[in-house]
Design an enzyme around this catalytic site. Structure first.
Site, PDB file in Angstrom:
ATOM      1  CE1 TYR A  79      -7.219  -2.175  -6.610  1.00  0.00           C
ATOM      2  CE2 TYR A  79      -8.406  -4.244  -6.789  1.00  0.00           C
ATOM      3  CZ  TYR A  79      -7.430  -3.469  -6.187  1.00  0.00           C
ATOM      4  OH  TYR A  79      -6.675  -3.981  -5.173  1.00  0.00           O
ATOM      5  CB  CYS A 122      -0.930   0.001   1.206  1.00  0.00           C
ATOM      6  SG  CYS A 122      -1.931   1.500   1.295  1.00  0.00           S
ATOM      7  CE  LYS A 165      -4.866   3.414  -6.241  1.00  0.00           C
ATOM      8  NZ  LYS A 165      -5.721   2.306  -5.752  1.00  0.00           N
ATOM      9  CD  GLU A 216      -7.387   1.979  -8.838  1.00  0.00           C
ATOM     10  OE1 GLU A 216      -8.203   2.167  -7.928  1.00  0.00           O
ATOM     11  OE2 GLU A 216      -6.287   1.414  -8.650  1.00  0.00           O
ATOM     12  CB  CYS A 260      -3.602   2.414  -1.998  1.00  0.00           C
ATOM     13  SG  CYS A 260      -3.039   1.575  -0.523  1.00  0.00           S
ATOM     14  CG  HIS A 319     -30.008  22.112  -3.224  1.00  0.00           C
ATOM     15  ND1 HIS A 319     -30.053  21.304  -4.335  1.00  0.00           N
ATOM     16  CD2 HIS A 319     -30.198  23.385  -3.673  1.00  0.00           C
ATOM     17  CE1 HIS A 319     -30.281  22.035  -5.404  1.00  0.00           C
ATOM     18  NE2 HIS A 319     -30.377  23.309  -5.030  1.00  0.00           N
ATOM     19  CD  GLU A 343     -29.360  18.063  -4.034  1.00  0.00           C
ATOM     20  OE1 GLU A 343     -30.527  18.336  -3.668  1.00  0.00           O
ATOM     21  OE2 GLU A 343     -28.562  18.914  -4.451  1.00  0.00           O
TER      22      GLU A 343
END
Length: 453
Positions: free
Chosen positions: A179, A44, A52, A183, A49, A436, A441
């Site tokens: 992934y 990682c 990346k 990615e 990660c 909002h 939302e």
């Protein structure tokens, strides 16, 4: 008085191993040793990660600049300086590795910069020749990318090498549909590299929600990735400074680099595991029970080496459960249900729970979806689509799955994940007042199902 050198010996200095070691030592007073043959922080931090995500950030700026221009800012992106970025990246990874080492030392863990192998149920042998005994041994060696064997496969690189290219290529082929491949296709495309992605299947991101997969793929293509499905590499051949790729359709193309992201394998080779009775699965994974215990009672395993759910926070959670079970006398099974996750494709994808396809195979469901252009992008003339999706059980009204394809989807799914993990129903979601104007939302304003199944 213990007859062992250590109460716990951890093999592997990644996120899971380090967390288990320092909590066992620092919070329960156990005497802990840890061996790491490479760099502390594991996949990682060093080759996964963290670097990346920094590359994802870097690759997003050209689009931000174009959007800024549409908003009235007089600015241009200029050229991307790979050397500048890579120097900063290396410095940051060194800093993070230093933090991991300090955390271990500060907790009283004795670290060994060496490879460790299992000799017996309570003994490890280091590559220095030393042997250490421990009441408990924790396997946390992680996994590694594997490149399949085919003509010219030695010319390909993996995700490990992509972070340290000597210079940014003009073009690149990325092979795979998971992934990691998807990615990096977005990253390289965003950095201005002409990017082609091969995937042998019908659609990328197999195992995820089909509607989300389709949207991500179409958006990647719209942004410039040459995504070629039902296509694989047949052979690679050196062609001067470049690589000639022959694909399974017989087409030949020249690329500067070919990166494979077609699978990973647990780091269990030549560890002495089977010899002492630890059971290994077909993919090389360590077989464990719900408490991360192997077939040898004194040996446990966590993280990618078990090939359960290969995510950093899961390895950390497994490490904490191990400490609770073994050192606190509070047996804690690992909960692998309803884990939120993010895929940093471009567009970003956040997901938790069942896909529409999985849920439909399980029980009658209602599907709530909304598909729209985000205000920020739309105002600038952008075409990027956003997807919000809830999968709801008809029987008990629980939200079985939530899928978001949008900027900052990873941030949103972390918060939505709390509600889904708590067992929120569709009516619970409906009772929440919308914030909002924000994209999220839409999650609380979908009143009528798009379809049932």
């Amino acid at each position: 008085m213990s007859t062992f050198d250590f109460d716990l010996f951890v093999i592997g200095g990644g996120s899971g191993g380090v967390r288990a070691a320092r909590v066992a030592a620092g919070e329960t007073g156990a005497k802990v040793g840890l061996a790491e043959e490479d760099r502390y922080g594991g996949t990682c931090v060093i080759r996964g990660c963290v670097p990346k995500k920094l590359m994802v950030f870097a690759s997003g700026y050209p689009e931000m600049v174009a959007e800024a221009q549409a908003y009235g800012w007089d600015m241009s992106a200029g050229d991307f300086n790979w050397d500048h970025f890579h120097d900063k990246l290396t410095t940051e990874l060194d800093r993070l590795e230093g933090i991991y080492r300090k955390l271990l030392a500060g907790s009283g863990v004795e670290s060994f910069d060496a490879r460790a192998k299992i000799v017996d149920a309570h003994t490890v042998e280091l590559s220095t020749g030393e042997r250490k005994t421990a009441k408990h041994i924790l396997l946390a060696m992680g996994g590694r990318p594997v490149i399949p064997d085919f003509p010219g496969s030695e010319l390909a690189i993996s995700s490990n090498e992509i972070f340290h290219l000597p210079k940014l290529p003009e073009n690149i082929l990325i092979v795979g549909g998971g992934y990691i491949a998807s990615e990096f296709a977005g990253i390289m495309n965003g950095l201005g590299v002409k990017t082609t992605q091969f995937y042998r299947g019908e659609q990328i991101l197999r195992g995820f929600d089909q509607e989300a997969r389709d949207l991500i793929a179409s958006e990647m293509i719209r942004k410039g990735v040459d995504l070629q499905l039902n296509t694989n590499v047949a052979s690679l051949e050196k062609a001067g400074d470049r690589i000639k790729v022959t694909d399974t359709n017989g087409v030949e193309t020249l690329f500067d680099h070919v990166m494979f992201a077609t699978g990973r394998r647990p780091n269990t080779d030549d560890m002495g595991l089977e010899e002492v009775g630890v059971k290994i699965g077909k993919k090389g994974e360590v077989i464990v029970d719900e408490y991360s215990q192997t077939a040898v009672p004194s040996i446990y395993a966590i993280g990618d080496v078990t090939d359960r759910v290969n995510l950093t926070p899961v390895a950390i959670r497994e490490g904490m459960a191990f400490v609770s079970t073994v050192f606190r006398g509070d047996p804690m099974p690992v909960d692998h249900e309803l884990i939120p996750s993010a895929v940093f494709t471009q567009p970003e994808f956040g997901t938790i729970g069942l896909s529409e396809e999985e849920a439909k195979a399980q029980e009658p469901i209602e599907v709530y979806t909304t598909n729209f252009k985000a205000m920020q992008s739309s105002f600038a003339g952008g075409e990027e689509k956003v997807l919000m999706k809830l999968i709801v059980s008809q029987a008990n009204r629980k939200v079985l799955g939530c899928h978001i394809v949008a900027p900052a989807a990873g941030e949103m799914i972390q918060l939505a994940g709390i509600a889904v993990k708590m067992g929120a129903t569709k009516e619970d979601v409906d009772r929440v007042v919308a914030v909002h104007p924000v994209m999220a939302e839409e999650l609380v304003t979908m009143r009528n199902p798009t379809r049932t199944g």
